[in-house]
Scaffold this motif. Structure first.
Motif, PDB file in Angstrom:
ATOM      1  N   GLU A  81      10.932 -66.100 -57.289  1.00  0.00           N
ATOM      2  CA  GLU A  81       9.644 -65.962 -56.926  1.00  0.00           C
ATOM      3  C   GLU A  81       8.845 -64.664 -57.215  1.00  0.00           C
ATOM      4  O   GLU A  81       7.903 -64.747 -57.787  1.00  0.00           O
ATOM      5  N   THR A  82       9.650 -63.705 -57.306  1.00  0.00           N
ATOM      6  CA  THR A  82       8.972 -62.344 -57.362  1.00  0.00           C
ATOM      7  C   THR A  82       8.876 -62.146 -58.892  1.00  0.00           C
ATOM      8  O   THR A  82       8.037 -61.142 -59.124  1.00  0.00           O
ATOM      9  N   TYR A  83       9.643 -62.640 -59.806  1.00  0.00           N
ATOM     10  CA  TYR A  83       9.525 -62.111 -61.183  1.00  0.00           C
ATOM     11  C   TYR A  83       8.228 -62.308 -61.566  1.00  0.00           C
ATOM     12  O   TYR A  83       7.692 -61.639 -62.520  1.00  0.00           O
ATOM     13  N   LYS A  84       7.681 -63.569 -61.223  1.00  0.00           N
ATOM     14  CA  LYS A  84       6.142 -64.106 -61.812  1.00  0.00           C
ATOM     15  C   LYS A  84       5.336 -62.860 -61.254  1.00  0.00           C
ATOM     16  O   LYS A  84       4.372 -62.509 -62.096  1.00  0.00           O
ATOM     17  N   LEU A  85       5.306 -62.692 -60.055  1.00  0.00           N
ATOM     18  CA  LEU A  85       4.528 -61.698 -59.591  1.00  0.00           C
ATOM     19  C   LEU A  85       4.517 -60.402 -60.141  1.00  0.00           C
ATOM     20  O   LEU A  85       3.678 -59.603 -60.892  1.00  0.00           O
ATOM     21  N   GLY A  86       5.943 -60.135 -60.669  1.00  0.00           N
ATOM     22  CA  GLY A  86       5.999 -58.759 -61.545  1.00  0.00           C
ATOM     23  C   GLY A  86       5.462 -58.884 -62.718  1.00  0.00           C
ATOM     24  O   GLY A  86       4.762 -57.938 -63.252  1.00  0.00           O
ATOM     25  N   ARG A  87       5.548 -60.109 -63.307  1.00  0.00           N
ATOM     26  CA  ARG A  87       4.895 -60.100 -64.851  1.00  0.00           C
ATOM     27  C   ARG A  87       3.398 -60.164 -64.658  1.00  0.00           C
ATOM     28  O   ARG A  87       2.735 -59.267 -65.472  1.00  0.00           O
ATOM     29  N   LYS A  88       2.784 -60.546 -63.561  1.00  0.00           N
ATOM     30  CA  LYS A  88       1.372 -60.558 -63.268  1.00  0.00           C
ATOM     31  C   LYS A  88       0.986 -59.067 -63.334  1.00  0.00           C
ATOM     32  O   LYS A  88      -0.016 -58.729 -63.961  1.00  0.00           O
ATOM     33  N   TYR A  89       1.701 -58.284 -62.570  1.00  0.00           N
ATOM     34  CA  TYR A  89       1.157 -56.831 -62.258  1.00  0.00           C
ATOM     35  C   TYR A  89       1.502 -56.087 -63.455  1.00  0.00           C
ATOM     36  O   TYR A  89       0.493 -55.224 -63.981  1.00  0.00           O
ATOM     37  N   VAL A  90       2.581 -56.375 -64.185  1.00  0.00           N
ATOM     38  CA  VAL A  90       2.854 -55.754 -65.580  1.00  0.00           C
ATOM     39  C   VAL A  90       1.776 -55.956 -66.533  1.00  0.00           C
ATOM     40  O   VAL A  90       1.021 -55.066 -67.021  1.00  0.00           O
ATOM     41  N   GLU A  91       1.243 -57.150 -66.634  1.00  0.00           N
ATOM     42  CA  GLU A  91       0.212 -57.465 -67.489  1.00  0.00           C
ATOM     43  C   GLU A  91      -0.945 -56.422 -67.105  1.00  0.00           C
ATOM     44  O   GLU A  91      -1.825 -56.006 -67.860  1.00  0.00           O
ATOM     45  N   GLU A  92      -1.146 -56.768 -65.652  1.00  0.00           N
ATOM     46  CA  GLU A  92      -2.381 -56.008 -65.392  1.00  0.00           C
ATOM     47  C   GLU A  92      -2.472 -54.381 -65.581  1.00  0.00           C
ATOM     48  O   GLU A  92      -3.564 -54.081 -66.046  1.00  0.00           O
ATOM     49  N   PHE A  93      -1.419 -53.860 -65.524  1.00  0.00           N
ATOM     50  CA  PHE A  93      -1.334 -52.645 -65.762  1.00  0.00           C
ATOM     51  C   PHE A  93      -1.406 -52.019 -67.243  1.00  0.00           C
ATOM     52  O   PHE A  93      -1.430 -50.806 -67.451  1.00  0.00           O
ATOM     53  N   VAL A  94      -1.220 -53.291 -68.116  1.00  0.00           N
ATOM     54  CA  VAL A  94      -1.290 -52.942 -69.433  1.00  0.00           C
ATOM     55  C   VAL A  94      -2.784 -52.520 -69.862  1.00  0.00           C
ATOM     56  O   VAL A  94      -3.134 -51.633 -70.217  1.00  0.00           O
ATOM     57  N   GLU A  95      -3.621 -53.408 -69.009  1.00  0.00           N
ATOM     58  CA  GLU A  95      -5.203 -53.288 -69.053  1.00  0.00           C
ATOM     59  C   GLU A  95      -5.354 -52.207 -68.570  1.00  0.00           C
ATOM     60  O   GLU A  95      -6.434 -51.399 -69.208  1.00  0.00           O
ATOM     61  N   LYS A  96      -4.950 -51.566 -67.701  1.00  0.00           N
ATOM     62  CA  LYS A  96      -5.370 -50.406 -67.120  1.00  0.00           C
ATOM     63  C   LYS A  96      -4.816 -49.138 -67.730  1.00  0.00           C
ATOM     64  O   LYS A  96      -5.104 -48.077 -67.335  1.00  0.00           O
ATOM     65  N   GLY A  97      -3.861 -49.321 -68.789  1.00  0.00           N
ATOM     66  CA  GLY A  97      -3.590 -48.038 -69.857  1.00  0.00           C
ATOM     67  C   GLY A  97      -2.323 -47.493 -69.213  1.00  0.00           C
ATOM     68  O   GLY A  97      -2.013 -46.658 -69.860  1.00  0.00           O
ATOM     69  N   LEU A  98      -1.682 -48.188 -68.208  1.00  0.00           N
ATOM     70  CA  LEU A  98      -0.516 -47.271 -67.860  1.00  0.00           C
ATOM     71  C   LEU A  98       1.077 -47.981 -68.495  1.00  0.00           C
ATOM     72  O   LEU A  98       1.591 -46.946 -68.929  1.00  0.00           O
ATOM     73  N   PHE A  99       0.978 -49.171 -68.821  1.00  0.00           N
ATOM     74  CA  PHE A  99       1.886 -49.716 -69.878  1.00  0.00           C
ATOM     75  C   PHE A  99       1.196 -49.753 -71.178  1.00  0.00           C
ATOM     76  O   PHE A  99       0.210 -49.977 -71.100  1.00  0.00           O
ATOM     77  N   TYR A 100       2.152 -50.159 -72.210  1.00  0.00           N
ATOM     78  CA  TYR A 100       1.892 -50.318 -73.718  1.00  0.00           C
ATOM     79  C   TYR A 100       2.336 -51.450 -74.083  1.00  0.00           C
ATOM     80  O   TYR A 100       3.460 -51.914 -73.850  1.00  0.00           O
ATOM     81  N   ARG A 101       1.925 -52.272 -75.061  1.00  0.00           N
ATOM     82  CA  ARG A 101       2.312 -53.291 -75.817  1.00  0.00           C
ATOM     83  C   ARG A 101       2.970 -53.004 -77.244  1.00  0.00           C
ATOM     84  O   ARG A 101       2.012 -52.302 -77.776  1.00  0.00           O
ATOM     85  N   GLU A 102       3.945 -53.107 -77.301  1.00  0.00           N
ATOM     86  CA  GLU A 102       4.510 -52.969 -78.804  1.00  0.00           C
ATOM     87  C   GLU A 102       3.939 -54.108 -79.732  1.00  0.00           C
ATOM     88  O   GLU A 102       3.505 -55.249 -79.316  1.00  0.00           O
ATOM     89  N   GLU A 103       4.237 -53.916 -81.001  1.00  0.00           N
ATOM     90  CA  GLU A 103       3.734 -54.956 -81.875  1.00  0.00           C
ATOM     91  C   GLU A 103       4.442 -56.338 -81.618  1.00  0.00           C
ATOM     92  O   GLU A 103       3.655 -57.168 -81.945  1.00  0.00           O
ATOM     93  N   ASP A 104       5.693 -56.364 -81.474  1.00  0.00           N
ATOM     94  CA  ASP A 104       6.281 -57.679 -81.287  1.00  0.00           C
ATOM     95  C   ASP A 104       5.853 -58.210 -79.960  1.00  0.00           C
ATOM     96  O   ASP A 104       6.226 -59.439 -79.353  1.00  0.00           O
ATOM     97  N   GLY A 105       4.723 -57.655 -79.286  1.00  0.00           N
ATOM     98  CA  GLY A 105       4.387 -58.168 -77.861  1.00  0.00           C
ATOM     99  C   GLY A 105       5.185 -57.772 -76.476  1.00  0.00           C
ATOM    100  O   GLY A 105       4.555 -57.973 -75.424  1.00  0.00           O
ATOM    101  N   SER A 106       6.331 -56.834 -76.820  1.00  0.00           N
ATOM    102  CA  SER A 106       7.111 -56.609 -75.556  1.00  0.00           C
ATOM    103  C   SER A 106       6.356 -55.450 -74.848  1.00  0.00           C
ATOM    104  O   SER A 106       5.260 -54.584 -75.543  1.00  0.00           O
ATOM    105  N   ILE A 107       6.293 -55.375 -73.582  1.00  0.00           N
ATOM    106  CA  ILE A 107       5.437 -54.414 -72.889  1.00  0.00           C
ATOM    107  C   ILE A 107       6.404 -53.283 -72.343  1.00  0.00           C
ATOM    108  O   ILE A 107       7.746 -53.501 -71.795  1.00  0.00           O
ATOM    109  N   TRP A 108       6.054 -51.725 -72.641  1.00  0.00           N
ATOM    110  CA  TRP A 108       6.883 -50.818 -71.897  1.00  0.00           C
ATOM    111  C   TRP A 108       6.210 -49.687 -71.231  1.00  0.00           C
ATOM    112  O   TRP A 108       5.007 -49.900 -71.087  1.00  0.00           O
TER     113      TRP A 108
END
Ligand code: ARG
Length: 616
Positions: free
Chosen positions: A304-331
């Motif tokens: 259940e919680t992994y989906k939530l995690g995914r949502k937050y991760v995406e959210e914080f890419v937008e906020k500029g805290l995480f970044y997306r690599e060319e292959d689409g992975s998030i770091w």
């Protein structure tokens, strides 16, 4: 009746005398009072050094004047001696009497007032592909005792676990069951359901190994060996290559990975199978938890919680805290705090271990508004938790300054690390059964419980056996790796739970023999034996030990404390008479003292999740 402890009274008196004799103000709490070292006379020692600078006097000058002021006309201090900057104090009999009375009248002795703070403690957190083992047992014991200790410290405690219920491991058990069980179930086979699922996990690995060793003779494998130039160390090469084989060539590997994809796609049959097998595992786990006396307030599931995690991760890419690599992975880049770049979401959008932990943490805060969060997890995950805490901090989570990893050392066997492949896993259920039967043997050998019912007896065997196991593991400082020798864990001599339980039982048996006591006995003028003072001094510090065990996340402090108190009690019991004491005063005083010792032993061991038998 004053409710300050004997140490607090000393601190106050010292502060008063420093004010009256030296015109020096200090908070009583800041006066350092230790127990006097065995080689000196006295019971408590005031440390003089901290006053030297402020008073511009030498330690002996201060010490002598302070001692005179403390002792003059006091009914608390009997004597003193000065050793360098240490003022050793001998307490009067009446001070000890008062202290014992205070402890006996304090119904919540060692239980701190509610502080309105919420702490969540995560422990046990299993994966669902196999049963619980020795490592989980250490984890559970640390979690349970931390929860009990924090409750005693006045916190509202929420006990939780995360169940890592999805991923390739459970799919392996699912695959093997689907293909090799002929419909066998835990019911039809009579196997405990978590062991049943574990059996198919083992089965999977057997099949994989067979497939792999056949493949090693294939043209494909030979060609590979040649391109890698690994002809000379074939065996070695294949050992290391197993994972690649699983991912690139293995039949059952690709079937299992397909299962995982089907699971992620919510394919009905896959989900049904997954639920069936996980439910078996949970039923099995629950039995084990029940045997250990463990429960949880809320359970979180990675599925259940992994989906939530995914949502937050995406959210914080937008906020500029995480970044997306060319292959689409998030770091996230944590190099500036000496951690690496950390992957948070794979290029195919699937989540990693960290993803679910971000989701889980967020969810927990949402559910409970906790003030702090503790993760009881082995030290092999130190790095993971450093990174997790840093990530949550950067996400601005309100509880992120109050995250704590209760990291404990791995449990090893005298023969080395437990390895499932080598069949050296010590199973939790087997271990529990063994310690209980060992306790039964040793009680029967000694005899003495004959008049009890079978239920009463079996309860006592459990209290002793489980007590022995729990104590054996908890007495080791969590930070230390522990070598677990199954033989020692059921030992009943030395620093063990049965030795401590026996002190309690000795007093209970005296209580049963007492009969009516004379009620008008005043023992307040009784002259104490040194062993009696030792005991009062020890029970008096119990609340401090609880505090220390909590603050340090170190239940072993309570384990050691209980042992020392039991040892003192055994000595007292052997050297002084109780029922046949020399006077009625002595008898009643010793009973009053024994009553408090028994209570404190029961409380201290209770915080470790260990019960005290009435007889043994
Ligand atoms: N299930 C994991 C394991 O067996 C431990 C989970 C620890 N807790 C957490 N929040 N990551 O390794």
């Amino acid at each position: 009746m004053q409710n300050r402890s004997i140490v607090q009274i000393i601190q106050e008196k010292v502060a008063q005398c420093l004010a009256s004799e030296f015109n020096f103000t200090i908070e009583p709490n800041d006066v350092v009072v230790n127990e006097t070292k065995k080689e000196f006379d006295g019971e408590y020692t005031v440390v003089i050094f901290p006053f030297v600078k402020a008073l511009k006097m030498s330690p002996p000058q201060i010490g002598e004047k302070l001692a005179a002021a403390l002792i003059n006309g006091s009914d608390i201090f009997k004597n003193s001696n000065l050793v360098a900057g240490f003022l050793n104090l001998e307490m009067s009999d009446s001070a000890w009497q008062t202290e014992l009375l205070r402890v006996s009248q304090d119904e919540s002795f060692g239980v701190f007032p509610k502080n309105g703070k919420k702490i969540m403690i995560e422990f046990s957190s299993p994966n669902t592909n196999k049963p619980l083992h020795l490592g989980h047992v250490r984890n559970i014991l640390l979690g349970v005792s931390s929860a009990l200790i924090y409750e005693a410290l006045g916190y509202e405690v929420i006990k939780t676990k995360i169940i890592n219920d999805r991923g390739i491991a459970i799919c392996k058990s699912m695959y093997a069951w689907e293909h090799y069980s002929n419909g066998e179930t835990p019911e039809s086979s009579g196997i405990k359901p978590d062991h049943f699922v574990g059996k198919y996990y083992v089965k999977f690995n057997e099949i994989l190994n067979e497939e792999y060793s056949n493949w090693q003779k294939s043209d494909n494998a030979n060609a590979l060996i040649e391109t890698k130039g690994a002809q000379a160390h074939r065996e070695d090469f294949f050992k290391k290559y197993k994972n690649n084989y699983f991912n690139e060539y293995s039949q059952i590997g690709s079937a299992t990975k397909q299962m995982l994809l089907d699971w992620e796609d919510n394919k009905e049959e896959t989900i049904a199978l997954w639920k069936k097998m996980n439910n078996w595992v949970y039923a099995g786990f629950d039995e084990t938890y029940a045997k250990m006396g463990v429960n949880f307030d809320i359970i979180y599931y990675e599925s259940e919680t992994y989906k939530l995690g995914r949502k937050y991760v995406e959210e914080f890419v937008e906020k500029g805290l995480f970044y997306r690599e060319e292959d689409g992975s998030i770091w996230i880049d944590l190099e500036d705090v000496n951690l690496d770049k950390k992957i948070l979401l794979r290029s195919d959008g699937t989540s990693v271990y960290m993803t679910q932990d971000i989701g889980t943490a967020k969810q927990r805060y949402e559910d409970y508004g906790i003030d702090s969060m503790v993760y009881v997890v082995a030290d092999e995950q130190n790095y993971h938790f450093k990174a997790l805490f840093e990530i949550l901090k950067r996400m601005g989570e309100p509880y992120s300054e109050a995250l704590f990893h209760l990291s404990y050392g791995m449990v090893e066997l005298p023969t080395g690390r437990m390895k499932s492949r080598e069949g050296t896993i010590v199973d939790a259920d087997d271990l529990i059964a063994e310690v209980i039967s060992e306790a039964e043997n040793s009680v029967k050998e000694k005899g003495g419980l004959e008049e009890l019912t079978d239920d009463q007896k079996s309860n006592i065997y459990k209290q002793i056996g489980l007590g022995a196991l729990k104590y054996h593991m908890i007495k080791v400082n969590p930070k230390k790796k522990m070598i677990f020798d199954p033989k020692e864990s059921v030992d009943m001599q030395g620093q063990t739970a049965p030795y401590i339980q026996n002190a309690f039982v000795r007093f209970k048996s005296i209580e049963r023999k007492l009969g009516e006591l004379k009620t008008d006995i005043d023992y307040s003028a009784y002259t104490l034996h040194p062993l009696e003072k030792d005991l009062i001094q020890s029970i008096s510090k119990y609340p401090e030990i609880v505090k220390e065990a909590g603050q340090q996340f170190d239940p072993s402090a309570l384990a050691n404390y209980s042992y020392n108190l039991a040892k003192q009690f055994h000595k007292f019991y052997q050297e002084l008479r109780i029922i046949t004491a020399e006077s009625e005063e002595a008898k009643q005083f010793r009973i009053a003292l024994g009553t408090e010792v028994a209570k404190v032993l029961e409380k201290a061991m209770g915080l470790l999740g260990i019960e005290m038998p009435e007889r043994m």
